[in-house]
Design a protein around this motif. Structure first.
Motif, short mmCIF file in Angstrom:
data_model
loop_
_atom_site.label_atom_id
_atom_site.label_comp_id
_atom_site.label_asym_id
_atom_site.label_seq_id
_atom_site.Cartn_x
_atom_site.Cartn_y
_atom_site.Cartn_z
N ILE A 25 -1.35 86.54 -11.13
CA ILE A 25 -0.67 87.23 -12.23
C ILE A 25 -0.73 86.40 -13.51
N GLU A 26 -0.81 85.07 -13.38
CA GLU A 26 -0.96 84.25 -14.60
C GLU A 26 -2.33 84.47 -15.22
N VAL A 27 -3.37 84.54 -14.37
CA VAL A 27 -4.72 84.82 -14.87
C VAL A 27 -4.73 86.17 -15.60
N GLN A 44 8.55 82.33 -15.50
CA GLN A 44 8.67 81.08 -16.24
C GLN A 44 7.27 80.48 -16.31
N CYS A 45 6.68 80.52 -17.47
CA CYS A 45 5.26 80.20 -17.59
C CYS A 45 5.07 78.86 -18.30
N ALA A 46 4.48 77.94 -17.56
CA ALA A 46 4.24 76.60 -18.11
C ALA A 46 2.88 76.57 -18.81
N GLY A 64 1.81 87.23 -26.19
CA GLY A 64 0.91 88.22 -25.59
C GLY A 64 0.91 88.12 -24.07
N HIS A 65 0.96 86.90 -23.57
CA HIS A 65 1.00 86.63 -22.12
C HIS A 65 2.27 87.25 -21.51
N GLU A 66 3.41 87.05 -22.15
CA GLU A 66 4.67 87.59 -21.61
C GLU A 66 4.67 89.13 -21.70
N ILE A 67 4.12 89.68 -22.78
CA ILE A 67 4.00 91.15 -22.85
C ILE A 67 3.13 91.63 -21.69
N GLY A 68 2.09 90.84 -21.36
CA GLY A 68 1.23 91.17 -20.23
C GLY A 68 2.02 91.26 -18.93
N HIS A 69 2.86 90.26 -18.65
CA HIS A 69 3.68 90.33 -17.43
C HIS A 69 4.55 91.59 -17.43
N PHE A 70 4.97 91.99 -18.62
CA PHE A 70 5.87 93.15 -18.70
C PHE A 70 5.13 94.47 -18.47
ZN LIG Z 1 3.04 83.77 -17.00
#
Ligand SMILES: [Zn+2]
Length: 301
Positions: A135-137, A111-113, A92-98
């Motif tokens: 953007i991570e938040v 690249q999300c740790a 879901g987080h990566e879809i969010g970045h997209f």
């Molecule tokens: Zn991320």
């Protein structure tokens, strides 16, 4: 349902920049397509519908999820072996970045740790946070909102009874296929009662999730639990979930002023983990209502 094919009208998403509005628009379209939002979110279908063509898994050192964008198309790589709830949150987080429009102006390779997955908005000055942290938040807020649609959450929550019960957290986490921590935040936000959830491992605090306005507990990560609390003294016989027990307010609260009664309930889990629910009643100025309220917390007696 989790693998259902999804159709999304991307024009409707294109105008939205805010993570929560994007998640709610996806929910709206899922309701049109399925009648309600599936409790097990069809993430692979959503990813495909927005233009993420590949989702694969790799053993990645320290990275939970990656997204690469090329020519408007996305590829996601997830750390192999994540638990289902964690995997869903990361996807879901990566879809969010997209889908959050300004993210791809910052980067086309994310690249999300694990640390990124825990980034929260907090109370500080949002505009002074580094752009890459913001953007991570936002990706986390999008993922949490997408995975737990509120009307469907509240419908499932109501089926479990009216009083708060720490056992609800795991039940709801399984229904929505997310981690207990994600559900605990929603649970605390959505209840009318004044509660906090504390997660701990081997007697040390891991997370404190208080409702807004909950009395200050003065606890941070890695601090020991209060010595007199039920969580430390509860011995599991058959049921790993305790009763709701009234305790002196000072056991948990830094300042007991204004607290009429404090209750604690614990759910002892695997590998030393425990999830604790603390509820407080405000001190009543008028005691006449007491007779009607005496059994409010009797759900587990
Ligand atoms: Zn991320």
């Amino acid at each position: 349902m989790a693998n259902a094919e999804v159709e999304l009208d991307l024009m409707e998403l294109a105008d939205l920049g805010q993570p929560l509005k994007l998640a709610h628009e996806i929910h709206r379209q899922l309701r049109v397509q399925f009648g309600s939002v599936p409790t097990q979110m069809p993430l692979a279908g959503i990813a495909a519908a927005v233009g993420i063509e590949v989702i694969d898994e790799h053993a990645t050192d320290g990275i939970e999820g990656m997204l690469a964008i090329m020519d408007g198309r996305g590829a996601v790589s997830l750390h192999r072996g994540l638990r289902p709830g964690r995997r869903n949150f990361t996807l879901g987080h990566e879809i969010g970045h997209f889908v959050i429009p300004n993210h791809r102006f910052q980067s086309t390779k994310f690249q999300c740790a694990k640390r990124d997955m825990g980034q929260e908005r907090g109370g500080g000055n949002w505009n002074q946070r580094p752009a890459l942290e913001r953007i991570e938040v936002e990706a986390n807020e999008f993922s949490a909102a997408l995975l737990v649609p509120r009307p469907e959450f509240n419908a499932e929550r109501r089926k479990l009874g009216t009083a708060c019960d720490v056992a609800h957290i795991r039940a709801l986490a399984e229904i929505f296929a997310v981690s207990q921590e994600v559900i605990a935040k929603v649970y605390v936000q959505e209840t009318d009662e004044n509660i906090a959830i504390v997660t701990s491992q081997n007697g040390l605090v891991r997370r404190v999730i208080p409702k807004q306005g909950f009395p200050y507990l003065g606890l941070r990560r890695d601090m020991p639990l209060p010595t007199e609390c039920l969580t430390l003294s509860f011995k599991v016989a058959n049921d790993p979930v305790s009763n709701m027990v009234e305790l002196p307010a000072h056991v948990w609260a830094e300042n007991s002023r204004g607290i009429g009664a404090l209750y604690e309930q614990v759910f002892v889990q695997e590998e030393g983990w425990a999830m604790t629910l603390i509820a407080v009643d405000e001190e009543e100025a008028d005691k006449e209502d007491e007779d009607q309220d005496w059994n409010r917390r009797s759900s587990r007696w």
